[in-house]
Enzyme design. Structure first.
Site, PDB file in Angstrom:
ATOM      1  CB  CYS A  29      13.392   8.827   8.218  1.00 38.34           C
ATOM      2  SG  CYS A  29      13.926   7.554   7.104  1.00 38.34           S
TER       3      CYS A  29
ATOM      4  CD  GLU B 218      11.830  12.784  11.172  1.00 42.18           C
ATOM      5  OE1 GLU B 218      10.754  12.278  11.551  1.00 42.18           O
ATOM      6  OE2 GLU B 218      12.658  12.156  10.491  1.00 42.18           O
TER       7      GLU B 218
ATOM      8  CD  GLU C 265      13.267   3.867   8.128  1.00 38.49           C
ATOM      9  OE1 GLU C 265      13.248   4.771   8.984  1.00 38.49           O
ATOM     10  OE2 GLU C 265      13.259   4.068   6.916  1.00 38.49           O
TER      11      GLU C 265
ATOM     12  CE  LYS D 198      -1.419   2.955   2.587  1.00 37.69           C
ATOM     13  NZ  LYS D 198      -1.321   4.164   1.737  1.00 37.69           N
TER      14      LYS D 198
HETATM   15  P1  ADP Z   1       3.868  10.877   6.699  1.00 33.31           P
HETATM   16  O1  ADP Z   1       3.542  11.773   7.851  1.00 33.31           O
HETATM   17  O2  ADP Z   1       5.272  10.910   6.289  1.00 33.31           O
HETATM   18  O3  ADP Z   1       2.896  10.929   5.563  1.00 33.31           O
HETATM   19  P2  ADP Z   1       2.601   8.486   7.612  1.00 33.31           P
HETATM   20  O4  ADP Z   1       3.081   7.611   8.696  1.00 33.31           O
HETATM   21  O5  ADP Z   1       1.324   9.237   7.824  1.00 33.31           O
HETATM   22  O6  ADP Z   1       3.810   9.438   7.314  1.00 33.31           O
HETATM   23  O7  ADP Z   1       2.458   7.700   6.248  1.00 33.31           O
HETATM   24  C1  ADP Z   1       3.239   6.615   5.879  1.00 33.31           C
HETATM   25  C2  ADP Z   1       2.343   5.575   5.274  1.00 33.31           C
HETATM   26  O8  ADP Z   1       1.416   5.151   6.263  1.00 33.31           O
HETATM   27  C3  ADP Z   1       1.515   6.056   4.091  1.00 33.31           C
HETATM   28  O9  ADP Z   1       1.428   5.015   3.141  1.00 33.31           O
HETATM   29  C4  ADP Z   1       0.166   6.295   4.725  1.00 33.31           C
HETATM   30  O10 ADP Z   1      -0.893   6.183   3.808  1.00 33.31           O
HETATM   31  C5  ADP Z   1       0.108   5.199   5.735  1.00 33.31           C
HETATM   32  N1  ADP Z   1      -0.852   5.409   6.823  1.00 33.31           N
HETATM   33  C6  ADP Z   1      -1.197   6.567   7.416  1.00 33.31           C
HETATM   34  N2  ADP Z   1      -2.120   6.350   8.378  1.00 33.31           N
HETATM   35  C7  ADP Z   1      -2.360   5.013   8.400  1.00 33.31           C
HETATM   36  C8  ADP Z   1      -3.207   4.142   9.181  1.00 33.31           C
HETATM   37  N3  ADP Z   1      -3.983   4.609  10.117  1.00 33.31           N
HETATM   38  N4  ADP Z   1      -3.173   2.813   8.913  1.00 33.31           N
HETATM   39  C9  ADP Z   1      -2.361   2.322   7.955  1.00 33.31           C
HETATM   40  N5  ADP Z   1      -1.548   3.093   7.206  1.00 33.31           N
HETATM   41  C10 ADP Z   1      -1.542   4.418   7.412  1.00 33.31           C
END
Ligand code: ADP
Length: 482
Positions: free
Chosen positions: A288, A385, A254, A179
């Site tokens: 990161c 960060e 990570e 995903k």
């Molecule tokens: P950033 O702040 O860098 O966008 P995220 O941790 O929000 O970092 O996003 C990293 C990945 O996690 C993306 O693919 C995002 O769609 C996914 N993501 C965000 N929220 C959720 C969630 N509740 N469950 C699963 N995946 C998520």
């Protein structure tokens, strides 16, 4: 909407078929440099995810039985196709992510390198024999594929964060469902299209675009998924860890970092400036492992600050597709707001702006590369960060003081320091509570070395010999009555 680019796919890949969402809903993807609509991808959810998991499970048996050498040959074909499409992949990446084209080309090579590396490593999943304590027994250890894997990936490295998970999963004999981030699905879909072209059978690599909560919810809830690898924020990592607890999945996480970058008084200052530029301003500060806190010894503080400010003021900001651009836009408005908030907080508490400090005249998601001096541990940048083009300069007087400050964070991903004293190099390298330490370099990532963090920066390692371990399980055979 712009004309679709080569390799741009507007369907997700599920069980070997390119599909729209069940309900036909879509997700818009924008170019962060212009705000223009780049295209749309399916907005999939839990139902499609459940079908993908079932398809992956069906694909697993035949794949795990294939000799590792055959799996490796397929991966190598994929690797070659990725490299052969460098220009198309790089342009697609710059369009959806914003990074300068030269960096995007670099990422295509970096992403491809993981495929090549793990194609090789997959052939070396050696077992063991153990001398038995009983005469009639022979004891053996096998390393077997873990089963259906899932990957949830971020937007800052739209290809490499996928290949460093997908390649070891496939090489070890597992199917994997990806995903990708909502902002950068096209790079992920292009990668899958090339894997299909390489002859990878249906169901082994599936890419589902859409609703992170719904897809992530099913990937974690479903007991068939045996392993989840996530790269992203610590907040989401914690959530996925908790969601995976009921089915005891193996996890690789990570997560965020808060990298210290220390310049000791005996450092080669020009080399340190060069390293700081690479570590801090690559991808507009959106990695990161970007230096987040730059600590400079008081004896060289002024000289380092002058040199860094001069280098930063020369950075060319613009649309990443234009020749000569070194810093593209940030990913979205929220990213800009965070950089602005960190600057306002620091300046409010006494920091000085040496360069930049504000949004760029280009408007939109562009921000000026910034250097702040006189930064202290009381400021937000010391704890959080920034994930943007902001270099905050802290001052220190002793090794003990700077090591204590460097370690005063819940994160532990990358760290960097510059010194030419061999005794200090060992002492500091061992004292830093980090998964990775760059010594006299600002660039540490490659496919052959173990990438990962300690503390709340995560679990597991990616790349290297270690990177395939999370995708295998150990099986012990006790053969008796011999
Ligand atoms: P950033 O702040 O860098 O966008 P995220 O941790 O929000 O970092 O996003 C990293 C990945 O996690 C993306 O693919 C995002 O769609 C996914 N993501 C965000 N929220 C959720 C969630 N509740 N469950 C699963 N995946 C998520």
């Amino acid at each position: 909407m712009n004309a679709p680019l080569t390799l741009q796919r507007d369907r997700a890949l599920l069980d070997g078929r390119w599909l729209a969402a069940d309900d036909g809903r879509t997700l818009d993807v924008e170019d962060p440099a212009s705000g223009e609509l780049l295209g749309q991808v399916p907005l999939m959810g839990a139902a499609e995810t459940a079908r993908a998991i079932a398809a992956a499970e069906r694909a697993w048996g035949p794949w795990r039985r294939r000799p590792a050498k055959e799996r490796a040959a397929l991966l190598r074909r994929w690797h070659e196709l990725v490299l052969a499409h460098t220009e198309a992949l790089a342009e697609l990446m710059t369009r959806e992510q914003g990074k300068p084209l030269a960096e995007a080309r670099g990422e295509v090579a970096y992403a491809a390198a993981f495929i090549e590396w793990f194609a090789e490593e997959g052939k070396r999943l050696y077992g063991e024999t153990i001398p038995s304590p009983l005469a009639d027994r022979r004891l053996l250890v096998l390393r077997e594929p873990i089963g259906v894997c899932a990957a949830i990936t971020p937007w800052n490295f739209p290809l490499a964060m996928i290949t460093r998970k997908v390649a070891p999963a496939l090489a070890a004999g597992n199917p994997i469902i990806v995903k990708p981030a909502e902002a950068t699905p096209f790079s992920a879909l292009a990668l899958a299209a090339l894997a299909e072209q390489a002859g990878l059978p249906a169901g082994l690599l599936q890419v589902l675009t859409g609703d992170p909560k719904a897809i992530g919810g099913e990937l974690t809830r479903n007991p068939t998924v045996r392993k989840l690898s996530f790269t992203g924020s610590t907040a989401v990592g914690r959530l996925l860890y908790a969601q995976s607890a009921p089915t005891i999945k193996k996890l690789s996480l990570e997560l965020g970092g808060n990298a210290p970058f220390i310049v000791f008084e005996d450092a080669d200052l020009d080399a340190a400036v060069e390293g700081a530029m690479l570590s801090k301003f690559r991808n507009a500060g959106q990695t990161c492992v970007c230096a987040n806190r730059i600590y400079v010894h008081e004896r060289v503080y002024a000289a380092f600050a002058d040199k860094l400010a001069a280098a930063v003021s020369r950075l060319v900001v613009g649309n990443g597709l234009e020749a000569g651009v070194q810093q593209g836009p940030l990913i979205n408005a929220a990213a800009l707001a965070k950089v602005e908030a960190h600057i306002a907080d620091a300046v409010g508490l006494g920091a000085r702006v040496l360069v930049g400090g504000a949004r760029h005249a280009l408007g939109g998601n562009f921000f000026q590369p910034t250097v702040l001096a006189d930064v202290t541990p009381a400021m937000a940048v010391a704890r959080e960060e920034t994930f943007g083009p902001l270099a905050p300069l802290f001052r220190f007087g002793s090794d003990a003081e700077v090591i204590a400050q460097a370690n005063a964070t819940e994160y532990g991903l990358a760290s960097y320091f510059y010194s030419r004293d061999i005794g200090r190099i060992w002492r500091v390298a061992e004292a830093l509570e980090y998964g990775m330490v760059g010594i006299n370099t600002g660039l540490i990532s490659n496919e052959v070395a173990p990438f990962g963090g300690v503390k709340q920066s995560g679990l597991g390692r990616e790349g290297a010999r270690q990177g395939i371990e999370d995708y295998v399980v150990t099986k012990y055979l006790a053969m008796a009555g011999l």
